[in-house]
Design a protein around this motif. Structure first.
Motif: not given
Length: 683
Positions: A524-532
């Motif tokens: 499940r995706p974790n929205s707290h991680n920042q995209p690169v």
């Protein structure tokens, strides 16, 4: 499809024999011989032969070697199928017409060639019936006048006044005069002596109207004007020969839609219907085509961006109206298997009120497994697949979304009266025959042989395992969502709530390593991680063309961005990560990272007609031909496109490619921006 009136006709006759049997039993005073002269429509004749076979009726089909269907690549297979159904194949004789038309000079040699062409592949032909070609009346002849065994003692008296079928008629327009001198003369001066070819030497036993009969019935011309109507005649006593031309017994057009979840055998079923039934069958045809100015134009809308169509029911209705117009113009019975039409049942019923809608279904656990292996719901921004109206849909895992989709789609289709079970239809041709027969669709086993055991549209990967290898907690999650629909479809039995939980305790355990791998697949995706950001280009205002590769496509910098002009009559592409389509080097494309997915944006405009397709290309360790996943269709009228995808963990590198087919390439297109971001997936 065959008219219901013909079925009533079969019921009236009850029992029949072939013309060969009629000939062999010339002393039997009470027989009905059923005969079909197949002038135009072999496929309708094949359908006739099926329903006759189902009712214990035997008949003879006389096929015409000068008809267009003689060039059908499956002609002999269709004749053998008719023969398999217990019927006889004969030749509808037209050899003197061919001679008069200047197509042949030796009728005897021509007959041998025609007979050998089908006999050598197993079709038995011992009988002939004369064809009433238009030339027969224009030039005054009967096609069986070629055979020496059929010459009467006084041809002038016996043959004059007969029709081209060889029967007496009152209508002067259909009465033929016998020529003086027993010779026919062609316009080029060539002459043909009558009664000059031996039936015996050609292996022929009879001509239809020379077999003794008491009553003769024919629907020539599309009615019973030349004979009494057999439905008004007592056929229980006497020798009866009944001639039916298939083309006069076609019924109204019928339409079928087989609706299902994805991965339920719809592509396999389409192949069966198209190859082994009378139906013109298409797979996921509606919604993906428009019909404009008599031209069918493909517009793929059940891929990227399908969610937009799912929310625009009026657009879907208009697309269905387009397809209805095209189907009606084909005039042939039609079937379509389509997993997306389940989302538009009210519109489908409105546009096709008389169509038969069939619920095609498969074990929900197998469907869930298969669509996950097809990367359904692999990213949070998935716009290709249906969104189910349940709380917190966006926060569900890929596995949960797959389960809810399978449940919702099946529940939506369950009210349909007609059902077809995947596991049953693929188990044996007899099972499929029975299922289709219940729907009023004939099935031809011989024509199905080539395709029945093929794995059509099978998954290329099997990373997500079969149900037996799921960890207990995944099975629990599956049953919590899908148990109600599984039970109603007959795949599990629940005597009381929670019984399946007790059953889980007896399941074989899965080792921790396998369970961990499965967890990754269900992340499940974790929205707290920042995209690169891994690539970001703005083409407008650049001093030089960026380092992207291309083939059969001219690139140049203009004020708006980067202009691309594909070469004429060649496939063209642009690779945003550089390199070659056929193989990635270490300095081209991108290296995927496990546990991540990718989002991107591309600004691109098309001038003129045509389209392009944006693909993700993935390369394995051998750097061979890549696997392709289509991300977007780029067409006129839209300039901004979003993409979202995952790359398989075992891929070595991946690239993004804009492909322009030589058959549908735009005149030119302009790129103004491209961005690609990597996002982390976490359980």
């Amino acid at each position: 499809m065959l008219s219901q009136k013909y079925i009533e006709f079969l019921q009236h006759m009850e029992s029949t024999v072939t013309l060969r049997e009629f000939h062999a039993q010339s002393g039997n005073k009470n027989l009905i011989a059923l005969r079909h002269d197949v002038d135009h429509d072999l496929d309708l004749a094949l359908e006739m032969s099926y329903w006759e076979h189902r009712r214990g009726i035997k008949s003879s089909y006389f096929v015409l070697n000068t008809a267009p269907y003689w060039n059908d690549s499956r002609l002999v297979d269709k004749l053998l199928q008719i023969q398999d159904f217990g019927h006889e194949i004969g030749l509808h004789l037209n050899v003197i017409s061919e001679w008069f038309g200047g197509k042949i000079n030796d009728p005897g040699t021509r007959l041998r060639e025609v007979l050998d062409s089908v006999r050598k592949r197993g079709v038995t032909v011992v009988g002939v019936s004369a064809h009433g070609d238009r030339l027969c009346y224009d030039k005054q002849f009967i096609n069986y006048w070629i055979f020496e065994e059929l010459r009467p003692e006084n041809p002038q008296n016996v043959e004059s006044g007969l029709s081209a079928e060889g029967i007496p008629v009152d209508d002067q327009n259909y009465r033929i005069s016998y020529p003086d001198g027993h010779i026919l003369t062609r316009e080029d001066g060539a002459s043909l002596p009558l009664w000059s070819v031996s039936m015996r030497e050609l292996g022929l036993e009879y001509h239809t109207t020379h077999i003794p009969y008491d009553y003769y019935f024919t629907d020539s011309g599309g009615s019973w004007k030349r004979s009494p109507d057999p439905l008004a005649h007592d056929l229980s006593t006497g020798r009866h020969q009944v001639l039916i031309h298939p083309e006069y017994w076609r019924g109204p057009q019928r339409m079928y839609f087989f609706l299902s979840t994805a991965r339920s055998g719809s592509k396999w079923l389409t192949t069966m219907l198209d190859q082994a039934t009378p139906l013109l069958a298409r797979h996921e045809f509606s919604l993906n085509h428009r019909y404009k100015g008599g031209q069918l134009v493909r517009e793929h809308v059940t891929g990227p961006g399908f969610v937009n169509l799912d929310q625009d029911k009026e657009q879907a209705r208009m697309l269905l109206l387009d397809i209805r117009t095209w189907i009606e113009e084909q005039g042939q019975d039609f079937a379509e298997a389509n997993i997306y039409l389940e989302r538009f049942l009210p519109q489908l019923r409105e546009v096709f009120p008389e169509a038969i809608l069939v619920h095609l279904y498969r074990n929900p656990a197998d469907v869930v497994r298969s669509i996950i292996n097809r990367d359904w719901y692999e990213t949070p921004e998935d716009d290709r697949h249906p969104v189910i109206n349940i709380e917190n849909w966006g926060r569900l895992s890929q596995f949960e979304k797959a389960c809810w989709y399978v449940r919702a789609a099946n529940e939506n289709l369950m009210p349909l009266d007609a059902k077809l079970r995947f596991e049953e239809m693929v188990s044996h041709p007899d099972k499929l025959d029975k299922a289709l027969q219940d729907l009023g669709i004939p099935f031809y086993p011989r024509l199905a042989e080539k395709y029945f055991n093929q794995k059509i549209n099978r998954n290329k990967t099997e990373e997500f395992p079969e149900y037996a290898r799921w960890p207990a907690r995944i099975k629990k999650q599956y049953h919590a969502i899908c148990a109600p629909v599984s039970e109603r479809l007959g795949y599990i039995q629940l005597s009381r709530p929670g019984r399946w939980l007790m059953a889980l305790k007896s399941l074989l355990s899965i080792n921790k390593k396998a369970a961990k791998g499965l967890d990754a697949c269900l992340a499940r995706p974790n929205s707290h991680n920042q995209p690169v950001c891994i690539s970001k280009l703005r083409f407008a205002g650049l001093d030089s063309i960026p380092d992207i590769s291309h083939k059969s496509c001219a690139l140049r910098q203009i004020s708006q961005g980067l202009e691309a002009v594909p070469a004429a009559d060649q496939h063209a592409y642009i690779l945003f990560g550089g390199g070659e389509w056929s193989g990635e080097a270490e300095d081209s494309g991108w290296q995927p990272r496990p546990g991540h997915y990718y989002r991107g944006r591309i600004s691109i405009s098309i001038e003129g007609r045509g389209s392009a397709r944006l693909f993700c290309l993935t390369y394995g360790p051998d750097n061979a031909q890549p696997d392709k996943k289509m991300l977007q269709v780029v067409k006129q009228g839209r300039d901004e496109y979003s993409i979202s995808f995952r790359v398989r963990p075992n891929a070595v590198r991946f690239n993004l490619a804009l492909h322009m087919s030589k058959d549908d390439a735009p005149e030119k297109l302009v790129l103004t921006a491209f961005e690609l971001w990597m996002h982390h997936l976490e359980r």
